[in-house]
Write a protein that holds these residues in place. Structure first.
Motif, PDB file in Angstrom:
ATOM      1  N   ALA A   1      15.859 -37.418 102.090  1.00 15.37           N
ATOM      2  CA  ALA A   1      17.236 -37.389 101.582  1.00 15.37           C
ATOM      3  C   ALA A   1      17.425 -36.227 100.605  1.00 15.37           C
ATOM      4  CB  ALA A   1      17.570 -38.712 100.898  1.00 15.37           C
ATOM      5  N   SER A   2      16.719 -35.137 100.845  1.00 16.36           N
ATOM      6  CA  SER A   2      16.678 -34.036  99.877  1.00 16.36           C
ATOM      7  C   SER A   2      18.009 -33.343  99.653  1.00 16.36           C
ATOM      8  CB  SER A   2      15.638 -32.999 100.332  1.00 16.36           C
ATOM      9  OG  SER A   2      15.951 -32.528 101.632  1.00 16.36           O
ATOM     10  N   TYR A   3      18.988 -33.522 100.560  1.00 18.50           N
ATOM     11  CA  TYR A   3      20.302 -32.895 100.386  1.00 18.50           C
ATOM     12  C   TYR A   3      21.395 -33.936 100.168  1.00 18.50           C
ATOM     13  CZ  TYR A   3      23.695 -29.065 100.914  1.00 18.50           C
ATOM     14  OH  TYR A   3      24.677 -28.130 100.704  1.00 18.50           O
ATOM     15  N   VAL A   4      20.995 -35.115  99.721  1.00 19.64           N
ATOM     16  CA  VAL A   4      21.944 -36.207  99.486  1.00 19.64           C
ATOM     17  C   VAL A   4      21.979 -36.518  98.001  1.00 19.64           C
ATOM     18  CG1 VAL A   4      22.572 -38.584 100.039  1.00 19.64           C
ATOM     19  CG2 VAL A   4      21.393 -37.177 101.748  1.00 19.64           C
ATOM     20  N   THR A   5      23.141 -36.359  97.392  1.00 13.93           N
ATOM     21  CA  THR A   5      23.292 -36.734  95.986  1.00 13.93           C
ATOM     22  C   THR A   5      24.759 -37.042  95.703  1.00 13.93           C
ATOM     23  OG1 THR A   5      22.614 -36.169  93.716  1.00 13.93           O
ATOM     24  CG2 THR A   5      23.705 -34.424  94.987  1.00 13.93           C
ATOM     25  N   GLY A   6      24.987 -37.897  94.713  1.00 14.69           N
ATOM     26  CA  GLY A   6      26.340 -38.267  94.325  1.00 14.69           C
ATOM     27  C   GLY A   6      27.027 -39.221  95.281  1.00 14.69           C
ATOM     28  N   GLN A   7      26.256 -39.919  96.118  1.00  8.94           N
ATOM     29  CA  GLN A   7      26.838 -40.797  97.130  1.00  8.94           C
ATOM     30  C   GLN A   7      26.665 -42.271  96.767  1.00  8.94           C
ATOM     31  OE1 GLN A   7      28.586 -39.260  99.692  1.00  8.94           O
ATOM     32  NE2 GLN A   7      28.059 -37.547  98.334  1.00  8.94           N
TER      33      GLN A   7
END
Length: 249
Positions: A218-224
């Motif tokens: 999930a290295s490009y997943v944030t703020g979700q």
């Protein structure tokens, strides 16, 4: 070895999540206001009593984790309490306690853990479907979880520069011991009627999503804020009627 901190880890989703991290080869610190178990893997677990709403308690716990494992790579803010009362019956003391644990606690934990994530890391806040859609009897609980959803986005924006990702998981009805104790057969039937997948979730299913958000996958997943709820949040009324019509075709 990567290290995760899981709060509210004595039982339920927290314990299932701790076991998932252990199964994936991580070291895990299990924080809870009650005693958590180290029986699964004593060499790679550390069970600590911690009240997440108390800064001194958090500071001591995080320092102990750092001393034991030398690093912290993931934080799962799972600790929470619920008081289910109508608005006019909810005392200010109850309101303050729910917000202290469910919203201020993750804020305190994030502040304490972020400096340890010198190589980057991930945080996952366990909010609730009650923070995304309103319901009766949840004035304190639902509001605290809605606040936690926004805190997640705020932390994601502020900590990205340190290489720290922050996301949230919003469980729908999950077959925890608490749900089994407080959900009557009538309430369970109502939930089944409103959930497209027509069942409660499992603690292990939540743990899988939480671990994914903490992993490099999930290295490009944030703020979700990810609803893990069998489709409950995304649907309206009419499922029962549609199911009956389909059976009659």
């Amino acid at each position: 070895m990567k290290t995760a901190i899981v709060t509210g880890a004595a039982r339920g989703i927290g314990l299932a999540t701790a076991r998932k991290f252990l199964a994936e080869g991580w070291a895990v610190a299990l924080l809870d206001i009650e005693d958590a178990t180290q029986a699964d893997c004593p060499k790679t677990t550390l069970a600590l009593r911690c009240d997440v709403s108390d800064p001194a308690s958090v500071e001591a716990a995080v320092a102990a984790v750092g001393q034991r494992f030398g690093r912290i790579d993931a934080l799962v803010n799972n600790a929470g309490i619920a008081i289910f009362k109508p608005l006019l019956e909810t005392s200010l003391e109850e309101w303050n306690r729910v917000l202290a644990v469910n919203l201020t606690g993750p804020f305190i934990m994030a502040q304490a853990v972020a400096p340890w994530m010198t190589q980057g890391g991930a945080m996952v806040n366990i909010t609730s479907i009650s923070g995304l859609r309103a319901s009766t009897l949840r004035v304190a609980y639902g509001t605290s979880k809605a606040g936690l959803a926004h805190l997640t986005k705020q932390l994601a924006a502020e900590l990205a520069g340190l290489g720290i990702r922050v996301n949230a998981v919003a469980p729908g009805p999950v077959n925890t011991a608490m749900a089994q104790a407080v959900h009557t057969p009538e309430i369970r039937a109502d939930y089944h009627d409103a959930i497209p997948l027509n069942r409660y979730g499992l603690e292990s299913e939540l743990a899988e999503v939480i671990f994914f958000l903490c992993s490099d996958k999930a290295s490009y997943v944030t703020g979700q804020v990810m609803a893990v709820d069998g489709g409950f949040e995304g649907t309206g009324i009419g499922l029962t009627t549609l199911r009956a019509a389909r059976r009659n075709l």
